[in-house]
Design a protein around this motif. Structure first.
Motif, PDB file in Angstrom:
ATOM      1  N   SER A   1     114.052  80.210  21.919  1.00 26.95           N
ATOM      2  CA  SER A   1     113.393  79.914  24.070  1.00 26.95           C
ATOM      3  C   SER A   1     112.485  80.541  23.845  1.00 26.95           C
ATOM      4  O   SER A   1     111.342  80.745  24.551  1.00 26.95           O
ATOM      5  CB  SER A   1     114.433  79.717  24.842  1.00 26.95           C
ATOM      6  OG  SER A   1     115.356  81.016  25.201  1.00 26.95           O
TER       7      SER A   1
ATOM      8  N   TRP B   1     106.710  81.711  27.812  1.00 26.29           N
ATOM      9  CA  TRP B   1     107.945  81.342  27.071  1.00 26.29           C
ATOM     10  C   TRP B   1     107.962  80.140  26.533  1.00 26.29           C
ATOM     11  O   TRP B   1     107.033  79.355  27.072  1.00 26.29           O
ATOM     12  CB  TRP B   1     109.365  81.364  27.383  1.00 26.29           C
ATOM     13  CG  TRP B   1     110.230  82.904  28.455  1.00 26.29           C
ATOM     14  CD1 TRP B   1     109.578  83.786  28.830  1.00 26.29           C
ATOM     15  CD2 TRP B   1     111.522  83.108  28.031  1.00 26.29           C
ATOM     16  NE1 TRP B   1     110.469  84.983  28.693  1.00 26.29           N
ATOM     17  CE2 TRP B   1     111.516  84.424  28.412  1.00 26.29           C
ATOM     18  CE3 TRP B   1     112.359  82.661  27.143  1.00 26.29           C
ATOM     19  CZ2 TRP B   1     112.816  85.098  28.451  1.00 26.29           C
ATOM     20  CZ3 TRP B   1     113.868  83.252  26.771  1.00 26.29           C
ATOM     21  CH2 TRP B   1     113.166  84.811  27.353  1.00 26.29           C
ATOM     22  N   ARG B   2     108.393  80.118  25.043  1.00 27.19           N
ATOM     23  CA  ARG B   2     107.730  78.891  24.368  1.00 27.19           C
ATOM     24  C   ARG B   2     108.281  77.384  24.781  1.00 27.19           C
ATOM     25  O   ARG B   2     108.148  76.231  24.553  1.00 27.19           O
ATOM     26  CB  ARG B   2     108.446  79.198  22.665  1.00 27.19           C
ATOM     27  CG  ARG B   2     108.563  77.600  22.324  1.00 27.19           C
ATOM     28  CD  ARG B   2     108.805  78.585  20.491  1.00 27.19           C
ATOM     29  NE  ARG B   2     108.715  77.174  19.471  1.00 27.19           N
ATOM     30  CZ  ARG B   2     108.004  76.802  19.180  1.00 27.19           C
ATOM     31  NH1 ARG B   2     106.097  77.579  19.220  1.00 27.19           N
ATOM     32  NH2 ARG B   2     107.570  76.048  18.534  1.00 27.19           N
ATOM     33  N   SER B   3     110.207  77.464  25.254  1.00 27.23           N
ATOM     34  CA  SER B   3     110.577  76.608  25.702  1.00 27.23           C
ATOM     35  C   SER B   3     111.134  77.691  27.202  1.00 27.23           C
ATOM     36  O   SER B   3     112.735  77.207  27.352  1.00 27.23           O
ATOM     37  CB  SER B   3     111.621  76.487  24.622  1.00 27.23           C
ATOM     38  OG  SER B   3     111.056  76.230  23.818  1.00 27.23           O
ATOM     39  N   GLY B   4     110.574  77.108  28.693  1.00 25.56           N
ATOM     40  CA  GLY B   4     111.083  78.073  29.011  1.00 25.56           C
ATOM     41  C   GLY B   4     109.813  78.506  29.840  1.00 25.56           C
ATOM     42  O   GLY B   4     108.456  78.334  30.238  1.00 25.56           O
TER      43      GLY B   4
ATOM     44  N   THR C   1     121.275  77.135  27.989  1.00 22.85           N
ATOM     45  CA  THR C   1     119.501  76.604  27.365  1.00 22.85           C
ATOM     46  C   THR C   1     118.317  77.474  28.361  1.00 22.85           C
ATOM     47  O   THR C   1     118.500  77.455  29.702  1.00 22.85           O
ATOM     48  CB  THR C   1     119.807  75.184  27.723  1.00 22.85           C
ATOM     49  OG1 THR C   1     119.646  75.186  28.920  1.00 22.85           O
ATOM     50  CG2 THR C   1     120.340  74.333  26.687  1.00 22.85           C
TER      51      THR C   1
ATOM     52  N   ASP D   1     106.613  80.205  32.388  1.00 28.03           N
ATOM     53  CA  ASP D   1     105.410  81.605  31.600  1.00 28.03           C
ATOM     54  C   ASP D   1     105.137  82.335  33.063  1.00 28.03           C
ATOM     55  O   ASP D   1     104.717  82.017  33.479  1.00 28.03           O
ATOM     56  CB  ASP D   1     104.076  80.333  32.360  1.00 28.03           C
ATOM     57  CG  ASP D   1     103.145  80.853  31.378  1.00 28.03           C
ATOM     58  OD1 ASP D   1     102.795  82.753  31.626  1.00 28.03           O
ATOM     59  OD2 ASP D   1     101.799  80.534  31.562  1.00 28.03           O
TER      60      ASP D   1
ATOM     61  N   GLY E   1     114.833  75.618  29.711  1.00 25.60           N
ATOM     62  CA  GLY E   1     114.030  74.655  30.093  1.00 25.60           C
ATOM     63  C   GLY E   1     113.398  75.099  31.220  1.00 25.60           C
ATOM     64  O   GLY E   1     113.963  76.028  31.763  1.00 25.60           O
TER      65      GLY E   1
ATOM     66  N   ASN F   1     107.573  80.352  13.239  1.00 24.90           N
ATOM     67  CA  ASN F   1     106.631  81.217  14.193  1.00 24.90           C
ATOM     68  C   ASN F   1     106.144  82.391  15.120  1.00 24.90           C
ATOM     69  O   ASN F   1     106.109  82.605  15.498  1.00 24.90           O
ATOM     70  CB  ASN F   1     107.410  80.635  15.274  1.00 24.90           C
ATOM     71  CG  ASN F   1     107.811  79.002  15.566  1.00 24.90           C
ATOM     72  OD1 ASN F   1     109.257  79.475  15.465  1.00 24.90           O
ATOM     73  ND2 ASN F   1     107.314  78.301  15.613  1.00 24.90           N
TER      74      ASN F   1
ATOM     75  N   TRP G   1     109.446  83.383  21.993  1.00 26.58           N
ATOM     76  CA  TRP G   1     108.759  82.581  21.313  1.00 26.58           C
ATOM     77  C   TRP G   1     108.739  81.454  19.930  1.00 26.58           C
ATOM     78  O   TRP G   1     108.121  81.845  18.621  1.00 26.58           O
ATOM     79  CB  TRP G   1     108.292  83.853  20.824  1.00 26.58           C
ATOM     80  CG  TRP G   1     107.692  84.803  21.461  1.00 26.58           C
ATOM     81  CD1 TRP G   1     106.419  84.262  22.848  1.00 26.58           C
ATOM     82  CD2 TRP G   1     107.777  85.953  21.805  1.00 26.58           C
ATOM     83  NE1 TRP G   1     106.478  85.153  23.710  1.00 26.58           N
ATOM     84  CE2 TRP G   1     107.150  86.516  23.310  1.00 26.58           C
ATOM     85  CE3 TRP G   1     108.407  86.916  21.112  1.00 26.58           C
ATOM     86  CZ2 TRP G   1     107.373  88.527  23.702  1.00 26.58           C
ATOM     87  CZ3 TRP G   1     108.707  88.404  20.814  1.00 26.58           C
ATOM     88  CH2 TRP G   1     107.672  88.610  22.649  1.00 26.58           C
ATOM     89  N   GLY G   2     110.250  81.300  19.137  1.00 25.85           N
ATOM     90  CA  GLY G   2     110.193  80.222  18.449  1.00 25.85           C
ATOM     91  C   GLY G   2     111.268  81.243  17.401  1.00 25.85           C
ATOM     92  O   GLY G   2     111.177  82.586  17.692  1.00 25.85           O
TER      93      GLY G   2
END
Length: 330
Positions: free
Chosen positions: A225, A140-143, A40, A145, A42, A233, A227-228
């Protein structure tokens, strides 16, 4: 025939076997990336330390562990200071940012090149910031910057503690080449010059989203995670795509190099396969610049591989342009 302005090379250390292996492993070939990523990505909620810590590695070289709100942790930046830094305390200095590639780290430029010796006597700061294990310095979309870390937090540190001026140039290899052009395109005027060596310059070109996914997967990060989904997206993918943001590069001095890889190569097929995969992406990017009438110096060469053997040569070739933008001796 090459279409670059030639420049002499300084130093030719052998290519690191680890660097070649890492680059080859990121090709996205099914044989290398058959497994599904299970990890993952996050954003961590751990509070970063309140003050930077510094480790001196040599007379001019040091590592700074910088607390980052954008990353939720402290992250490293390797610095090479000017020769006159301690003897001219009132002076400010331009900054050369050097970005690392995938499955490598912020130490790569000092490990693989002679950048410390090369900049001896040249009055500039060299900054080599962390971009994480994928080397993709983006939000990152989920993570994390990494864009904010590299473009806001690191420059603030350099201005505050190391007398950096507002004059900056950026160069990078592989995913760092992506970062150099993406940073400059998404934030016009931030850099006086940008150079990419075997960079990923059109992230929505055929096959490239799969390559990006493979780079993410190899680090056991969640598949979407970055950019989708590249279709669902698409607007996000386009927003972070150097080719789609190419108009933002107007007024920035540019250098782009890439090899054809397998065709005309030396037979070292893994790094050559990756170089071949990125060849159309680089051409699409520079073709777009041409249509927009944005000047760019290009060097497209036959063969070559995704390795420091070629990147060191291309850095030397681009140095007069970078030095001119920095205002230092070439």
């Amino acid at each position: 025939m090459p279409d670059r302005t030639t420049a002499s090379s300084r130093g030719t250390a052998g290519v690191s076997r680890r660097a070649v292996t890492r680059a080859a492993a990121a090709t996205g070939l099914a044989a290398l990336f058959g497994a599904t990523a299970t990890g993952t990505a996050g954003a961590t909620t751990r509070r970063a330390a309140s003050a930077p810590s510094v480790t001196r590695l040599g007379p001019r070289t040091l590592d700074v562990s910088l607390p980052s709100a954008a990353l939720g942790r402290s992250a490293p930046v390797r610095l090479v200071l000017p020769s006159s830094f301690t003897t001219q305390p009132g002076r400010t200095y331009p900054v050369l940012y050097l970005l690392h590639g995938a499955h490598d780290d912020y130490t790569s430029w000092t490990r693989e090149t002679d950048i410390v010796a090369f900049t001896e006597g040249r009055e500039l700061i060299v900054a080599m910031p962390d971009a994480g294990p994928t080397g993709i310095p983006t939000a990152w979309r989920s993570g994390p910057d990494y864009e904010t870390f590299q473009l806001t937090e690191v420059p603030a540190l350099l201005a505050r503690a190391y007398r950096a001026s507002a004059v900056r140039v950026v160069a990078g290899v592989s995913t760092g080449g992506y970062g150099a052009m993406a940073h400059a395109a998404r934030h016009p005027g931030t850099f006086a010059a940008a150079a990419s060596y075997s960079g990923i310059l059109d992230t929505t070109a055929p096959g490239v989203p799969s390559l990006m996914d493979a780079i993410v997967a190899r680090e056991n990060l969640a598949p979407l995670s970055l950019w989708g989904n590249p279709i669902l997206n698409l607007l996000t993918w386009r927003d972070f795509n150097p080719r789609a943001r190419a108009a933002g590069l107007r007024g920035t001095a540019l250098y782009v190099s890439s090899g054809s890889g397998v065709v005309g190569g030396s037979g070292d097929w893994l790094p050559e396969a990756l170089e071949s995969a990125l060849w159309p992406s680089a051409h699409a990017f520079t073709d777009t610049l041409t249509r927009l009438r944005v000047p760019v110096t290009t060097h497209y060469y036959a063969g070559g591989g995704h390795s420091w053997t070629y990147w060191k040569r291309e850095f030397a070739a681009s140095w007069p342009m970078l030095a001119g933008a920095l205002g230092v001796a070439a």
